[in-house]
Design a protein around this motif. Sequence first.
Motif, mmCIF file in Angstrom:
data_model
loop_
_atom_site.group_PDB
_atom_site.id
_atom_site.type_symbol
_atom_site.label_atom_id
_atom_site.label_comp_id
_atom_site.label_asym_id
_atom_site.label_seq_id
_atom_site.Cartn_x
_atom_site.Cartn_y
_atom_site.Cartn_z
ATOM 1 N N GLN A 66 0.843 -1.205 0.000
ATOM 2 C CA GLN A 66 0.000 0.000 0.000
ATOM 3 C C GLN A 66 0.877 1.254 0.000
ATOM 4 O O GLN A 66 0.607 2.208 -0.731
ATOM 5 C CB GLN A 66 -0.925 -0.008 1.220
ATOM 6 N N CYS A 69 2.415 1.701 -3.429
ATOM 7 C CA CYS A 69 1.415 2.197 -4.391
ATOM 8 C C CYS A 69 1.173 3.693 -4.192
ATOM 9 O O CYS A 69 1.035 4.436 -5.164
ATOM 10 C CB CYS A 69 0.107 1.424 -4.238
ATOM 11 N N GLU A 115 -4.278 6.656 -10.253
ATOM 12 C CA GLU A 115 -4.616 5.518 -9.387
ATOM 13 C C GLU A 115 -3.661 4.373 -9.707
ATOM 14 O O GLU A 115 -3.473 4.005 -10.860
ATOM 15 C CB GLU A 115 -6.051 5.063 -9.644
ATOM 16 N N SER A 117 -2.892 0.380 -8.595
ATOM 17 C CA SER A 117 -3.409 -0.804 -7.901
ATOM 18 C C SER A 117 -2.422 -1.944 -8.069
ATOM 19 O O SER A 117 -1.814 -2.098 -9.126
ATOM 20 C CB SER A 117 -4.755 -1.228 -8.488
ATOM 21 N N THR A 135 -4.873 -0.265 -3.378
ATOM 22 C CA THR A 135 -5.030 0.833 -4.332
ATOM 23 C C THR A 135 -4.651 2.143 -3.659
ATOM 24 O O THR A 135 -4.943 2.343 -2.476
ATOM 25 C CB THR A 135 -6.487 0.908 -4.820
#
Length: 158
Positions: A66, A69, A115, A117, A135
């Motif tokens: 996470q 990302c 974004e 993911s 994401t």
Amino acid sequence: MRWSGTAPRGRRARPTSHPPAVARRRREVTDGADSGQATAELAMGLPSLFVVFFLAAWMVSAVGAQARCADAARVGARLAARGEAQATVSAAVTRAAPRGATLRLHRDADLLDVEVSAPVGAAGLGRLVPALVVTAHAVTPVEPAACTAPDCAAPGPP
């Protein structure tokens, strides 16, 4: 009839209801009654400890994915807001993101949404751990010099 053991010097003998041999056997039986309990507790505790350790490690890897990302989304948003080419943004996000990550870029008139993911694996244990996709989003305003849409206008003086 009352039995009495040999008393130490200076003490009186205590009468008991059983002969000394019976009292000794009872003591031996009760002293070794829980000899297999530690083995049973160990046999139940080690697999449980392994499962807890594995789930904790899996959760730490999910939190790490996470964070990667989120970093990749910020890098992509910064580059895209400056007007870099799509291939440059994609290459930078791919380097910063975890393996198997996907990028989605959405541009409005004055905002850019990136974004990223990525799936979180379980080190080959497929069905034992649920599938998880982390994401991260990064939203940034498009810089005036990078604005290519016809309705974009440079901001006026403050």
